[in-house]
Design a protein around this motif. Structure first.
Motif, mmCIF file in Angstrom:
data_model
loop_
_atom_site.group_PDB
_atom_site.id
_atom_site.type_symbol
_atom_site.label_atom_id
_atom_site.label_comp_id
_atom_site.label_asym_id
_atom_site.label_seq_id
_atom_site.Cartn_x
_atom_site.Cartn_y
_atom_site.Cartn_z
ATOM 1 N N GLU A 297 -10.634 -18.648 7.775
ATOM 2 C CA GLU A 297 -10.746 -18.388 9.213
ATOM 3 C C GLU A 297 -9.958 -17.145 9.616
ATOM 4 O O GLU A 297 -10.361 -16.421 10.525
ATOM 5 C CB GLU A 297 -10.245 -19.597 10.013
ATOM 6 C CG GLU A 297 -11.181 -20.769 10.006
ATOM 7 C CD GLU A 297 -10.763 -21.841 10.995
ATOM 8 O OE1 GLU A 297 -9.866 -21.573 11.817
ATOM 9 O OE2 GLU A 297 -11.331 -22.943 10.937
ATOM 10 N N VAL A 298 -8.830 -16.895 8.940
ATOM 11 C CA VAL A 298 -8.050 -15.713 9.280
ATOM 12 C C VAL A 298 -8.823 -14.448 8.943
ATOM 13 O O VAL A 298 -8.772 -13.452 9.686
ATOM 14 C CB VAL A 298 -6.672 -15.755 8.561
ATOM 15 C CG1 VAL A 298 -6.835 -15.739 7.045
ATOM 16 C CG2 VAL A 298 -5.803 -14.587 9.012
ATOM 17 N N THR A 299 -9.579 -14.476 7.844
ATOM 18 C CA THR A 299 -10.432 -13.330 7.505
ATOM 19 C C THR A 299 -11.491 -13.127 8.569
ATOM 20 O O THR A 299 -11.731 -11.995 9.038
ATOM 21 C CB THR A 299 -11.100 -13.565 6.135
ATOM 22 O OG1 THR A 299 -10.118 -13.924 5.180
ATOM 23 C CG2 THR A 299 -11.840 -12.326 5.685
ATOM 24 N N GLN A 300 -12.116 -14.211 8.952
ATOM 25 C CA GLN A 300 -13.154 -14.143 9.989
ATOM 26 C C GLN A 300 -12.576 -13.636 11.311
ATOM 27 O O GLN A 300 -13.194 -12.810 11.981
ATOM 28 C CB GLN A 300 -13.752 -15.535 10.163
ATOM 29 C CG GLN A 300 -14.744 -15.668 11.291
ATOM 30 C CD GLN A 300 -15.233 -17.094 11.417
ATOM 31 O OE1 GLN A 300 -15.789 -17.656 10.477
ATOM 32 N NE2 GLN A 300 -15.006 -17.703 12.569
ATOM 33 N N ASP B 166 -13.760 -20.701 15.920
ATOM 34 C CA ASP B 166 -14.265 -20.096 14.691
ATOM 35 C C ASP B 166 -15.790 -20.057 14.686
ATOM 36 O O ASP B 166 -16.385 -19.104 14.159
ATOM 37 C CB ASP B 166 -13.737 -20.857 13.473
ATOM 38 C CG ASP B 166 -14.102 -22.334 13.525
ATOM 39 O OD1 ASP B 166 -13.965 -22.930 14.596
ATOM 40 O OD2 ASP B 166 -14.541 -22.883 12.493
ATOM 41 N N GLU B 167 -16.451 -21.040 15.281
ATOM 42 C CA GLU B 167 -17.919 -21.003 15.364
ATOM 43 C C GLU B 167 -18.382 -19.885 16.283
ATOM 44 O O GLU B 167 -19.361 -19.186 15.977
ATOM 45 C CB GLU B 167 -18.438 -22.346 15.874
ATOM 46 C CG GLU B 167 -18.283 -23.480 14.880
ATOM 47 C CD GLU B 167 -18.705 -24.822 15.458
ATOM 48 O OE1 GLU B 167 -18.967 -25.750 14.674
ATOM 49 O OE2 GLU B 167 -18.782 -24.938 16.699
ATOM 50 N N LEU C 135 -12.089 -9.403 15.466
ATOM 51 C CA LEU C 135 -11.344 -8.510 16.359
ATOM 52 C C LEU C 135 -11.674 -7.045 16.096
ATOM 53 O O LEU C 135 -11.808 -6.247 17.039
ATOM 54 C CB LEU C 135 -9.843 -8.754 16.190
ATOM 55 C CG LEU C 135 -9.316 -10.128 16.624
ATOM 56 C CD1 LEU C 135 -7.825 -10.242 16.322
ATOM 57 C CD2 LEU C 135 -9.570 -10.352 18.110
ATOM 58 N N GLN C 136 -11.829 -6.689 14.820
ATOM 59 C CA GLN C 136 -12.112 -5.287 14.489
ATOM 60 C C GLN C 136 -13.509 -4.882 14.934
ATOM 61 O O GLN C 136 -13.695 -3.798 15.510
ATOM 62 C CB GLN C 136 -11.947 -5.078 12.980
ATOM 63 C CG GLN C 136 -12.113 -3.623 12.540
ATOM 64 C CD GLN C 136 -11.702 -3.433 11.095
ATOM 65 O OE1 GLN C 136 -10.966 -4.249 10.531
ATOM 66 N NE2 GLN C 136 -12.181 -2.367 10.477
ATOM 67 N N VAL C 137 -14.496 -5.720 14.693
ATOM 68 C CA VAL C 137 -15.863 -5.399 15.102
ATOM 69 C C VAL C 137 -15.963 -5.366 16.633
ATOM 70 O O VAL C 137 -16.627 -4.497 17.213
ATOM 71 C CB VAL C 137 -16.846 -6.427 14.508
ATOM 72 C CG1 VAL C 137 -18.248 -6.213 15.063
ATOM 73 C CG2 VAL C 137 -16.868 -6.318 12.994
ATOM 74 N N LYS C 138 -15.293 -6.302 17.290
ATOM 75 C CA LYS C 138 -15.305 -6.311 18.757
ATOM 76 C C LYS C 138 -14.707 -5.029 19.322
ATOM 77 O O LYS C 138 -15.256 -4.428 20.254
ATOM 78 C CB LYS C 138 -14.519 -7.530 19.258
ATOM 79 C CG LYS C 138 -14.383 -7.605 20.769
ATOM 80 C CD LYS C 138 -13.476 -8.751 21.184
ATOM 81 C CE LYS C 138 -13.209 -8.719 22.675
ATOM 82 N NZ LYS C 138 -12.247 -9.785 23.074
ATOM 83 N N GLN C 139 -13.582 -4.590 18.730
ATOM 84 C CA GLN C 139 -12.968 -3.347 19.199
ATOM 85 C C GLN C 139 -13.877 -2.148 18.940
ATOM 86 O O GLN C 139 -13.978 -1.237 19.771
ATOM 87 C CB GLN C 139 -11.621 -3.144 18.503
ATOM 88 C CG GLN C 139 -10.850 -1.927 19.003
ATOM 89 C CD GLN C 139 -9.567 -1.720 18.226
ATOM 90 O OE1 GLN C 139 -9.570 -1.773 16.993
ATOM 91 N NE2 GLN C 139 -8.472 -1.490 18.930
#
Length: 633
Positions: free
Chosen positions: A104-107, A193-194, A112-116
């Motif tokens: 989940e931490v990877t996800q 997470d979902e 966060l990176q893709v959203k930014q």
């Protein structure tokens, strides 16, 4: 032994590492390598899927670089400014987030990176997909939509949409918020997470997702872009980063090398001409590093999982099942709690209703008591009036008796007067008859007088005296007749007045009796109201009895088996919703604002092309054909 010793260097130095949601500070040994720092960061945040990530920094030449793990940190041109941190970022993107991401931490970090990247417009996202992604981001941050806790304008302060999308449409922040809220309410029951996974599933289908762009030139010195992706190398025109002109998958590439600015890529098929491009100075090492990393990860995906990965997947699967069971348990408890809340709310509403009914009944009782008191007071007044009227009636009765006695006396006087009247009439008739006789005799005497006037002139005085004496003797009877009945003319008036007095008395008696009856009726009616008011004080009573209302792991397994079918159905539903939203936005688009990425996306959408269809179409030709096409650009 030398007289002076060299001062020892510091044994450690501070390092600041930032993720997209946290800041970490460490003290590293002076000889620590990039691997030491990277492992320290991963252990701190609990990250095990380390092959996707790297530590990014800005070197002393202001180039973006990735920390090399096999070299010392101090030997990699790292800026000595303490305010310059390392950034833990996703360096190599997964092909399929649902299949490759385990932790989940990877996800969460990738989300966060893709959203930014989407919000900063590094990744082009169409408006309808931006609204959908924003709704998943809100679900991941705030949880389920709660209409009672939601306040208008809550989402307007959030950074949810790219500025490019906002500027292209004639829509207020409230309009954007309404559309995001509609989708947000549709995600009820989805965990964090979902929601993040659904966000990444949609984002990975965007054309610019997972692409690292570098400005390059071909032999004709045409300005182009090289896109390093998880599937291979893409070539883009300078004005269009969305649709590649050609592509070279990693399965066809055998060797990559560079000499100063020149890159040479050799293919597995030796008969294929080498792919050559020229990159700006300073970018060649970064390009080579990303190419090697993506190629190794591409080949790794197509091999059986290592024991470490299998163990991680088994643990993640068990953890997922455990969380699913807990989630189902929480969902059941939540449903029961919501049912209890609804029942409590209904009971509170009923209680308020009963309290209101009691208040109204008490108010009605109070009004009835006031009415009863008022009617009782009116009854007492009526009784007093009745007694007064009874006394007046007795007085009237006495007056009536007196009048009756007066009437009897008046009747007797009337009879007496009538008798006298008859006698007077009889005497009058006699006097009239005698008067007529005397008049006839006077006429006769007058005739005789006229006949004898001539002869008896001498006796005129005597005759006049005689006549005068005769006239004087006839008047007294008339006078006497007139004075015999002095009250004849006044008698009828007295009788009339007596009759009027009697009538008035009777009328007064009648009115008195009628008033007495009317008051008596009022008194009876008042007593009836008091009697009828009594039943209103009774209240109905109710007794409320609340209605009494663990799936097995087998049920969870069935849900997992159906997950694929449900996802396909949901995907079709999602496409229909996106299409309807796209049609709605097309009406509100601001015309005359040039946007090359938007125009390229619209053109691809009109032709029915998406990211994967475009790549399949570009790979249809041979590698030689694609290299030749690249050289002609």
């Amino acid at each position: 032994m030398p007289p002076f010793r060299r001062k020892k260097a510091s044994k450690s130095f501070p390092v600041k590492v930032c993720t997209l949601d946290a800041e970490l500070e460490f003290n590293l040994e002076w000889r620590a390598t990039g691997r030491d720092l990277f492992d320290l960061v991963c252990r701190t945040i609990g990250l095990r899927e380390t092959w996707f990530f790297g530590l990014q920094f800005e070197d002393t030449k202001h180039f973006i670089s990735w920390l090399k793990l096999d070299k010392r940190v101090q030997d990699q041109c790292v800026s000595q400014m303490p305010s310059t941190p390392f950034m833990l970022l996703c360096k190599l993107y997964p092909e399929d987030v649902a299949e490759e991401l385990i932790q989940e931490v990877t996800q969460h970090l990738l989300f966060l990176q893709v959203k930014q990247a989407i919000l900063s417009m590094d990744i082009y996202c169409p408006p309808e997909a931006s609204v959908l992604l924003a709704s998943y981001a809100v679900q991941a941050k705030y949880g389920d939509y709660d209409e009672s806790a939601y306040k208008p304008g809550m989402l307007a302060s959030e950074d949810l949409l790219p500025q490019r999308v906002i500027d292209q449409y004639q829509m207020t922040p409230e309009m954007w918020e309404d559309r995001i809220k509609i989708w947000y309410a549709d995600h009820k029951g989805m965990s964090r997470d979902e929601a993040e996974m659904e966000y990444l599933k949609i984002a990975q289908d965007l054309d610019m997702y997972g692409v690292n762009y570098f400005a390059i030139n071909n032999k004709k010195e045409t300005d182009l872009y090289l896109g390093v992706t998880a599937l291979g190398l893409n070539i883009y025109e300078k004005d269009n980063k969305l649709t590649p002109k050609t592509t070279f998958p990693w399965s066809e590439i055998k060797h990559i090398s560079f000499d100063d600015k020149k890159f040479v890529i050799k293919f597995v098929d030796k008969s294929v001409t080498n792919f050559i491009f020229f990159s700006p100075k300073g970018m060649n090492k970064l390009i080579l590093d990303l190419c090697i990393g993506n190629h190794d990860l591409y080949m790794r995906r197509r091999k059986p999982d290592t024991m470490e990965v299998q163990q991680m997947k088994a643990q993640a699967k068990e953890e997922k099942q455990r969380r699913q069971i807990e989630r189902n348990k929480l969902a059941r408890e939540k449903q029961l709690r919501e049912a209890a809340e609804r029942e409590r709310t209904a009971m509170e509403q009923r209680l308020l209703q009963y309290q209101e009914e009691i208040r109204l009944a008490n108010e009605a009782l109070r009004r009835s008591e006031e009415t009863a008191e008022l009617l009782a007071e009116k009854g007492r007044v009526a009784e007093e009036e009745a007694s007064l009227l009874a006394q007046k009636a007795a007085d009237v009765e006495r007056e009536n008796a007196r009048l009756r006695l007066s009437a009897i006396k008046t009747e007797e006087e009337k009879v007496h007067l009538e008798r006298k009247t008859r006698e007077a009439e009889f005497l009058t008739a006699r006097l009239v008859e005698e008067s007529e006789k005397r008049a006839a005799e006077a006429e006769r005497l007058k005739a005789e007088l006229l006949a004898a006037r001539v002869a008896e002139k001498q006796a005129k005085e005597k005759l006049i005296n005689f006549l005068s004496s005769s006239s004087t003797g006839s008047l007294p009877p008339c006078s006497t007749t007139t004075s015999l009945f002095p009250s004849t003319c006044s008698l009828p008036a007295e009788l009339g007045e007596s009759r009027v007095d009697v009538d008035v008395g009777v009328t007064g008696v009648g009115v008195g009796v009628g008033d007495s009856c009317g008051l008596s009726a009022v008194s009876v009616c008042g007593s009836g109201v008091v009697h009828n008011g009594a039943p209103e004080t009774e209240l109905n009573s109710y007794q409320l009895v609340p209605d009494d209302s663990d799936p097995h792991i087998h049920r969870l397994s069935l849900e997992i088996e159906k997950e694929r079918v449900e996802y396909l159905a949901k995907s079709q539903h999602l496409q229909r919703q996106l299409e309807s939203l796209r049609c709605e936005f097309s009406v509100l688009r601001v015309e005359g604002t040039p946007d090359r990425l938007r125009d390229a996306h619209d053109a691809a959408a009109r032709h029915g092309d998406d990211k994967y269809a475009t790549l399949r179409r570009l790979r249809q030709g041979s590698a030689n054909t694609r290299v030749a096409f690249y050289e002609q650009l």
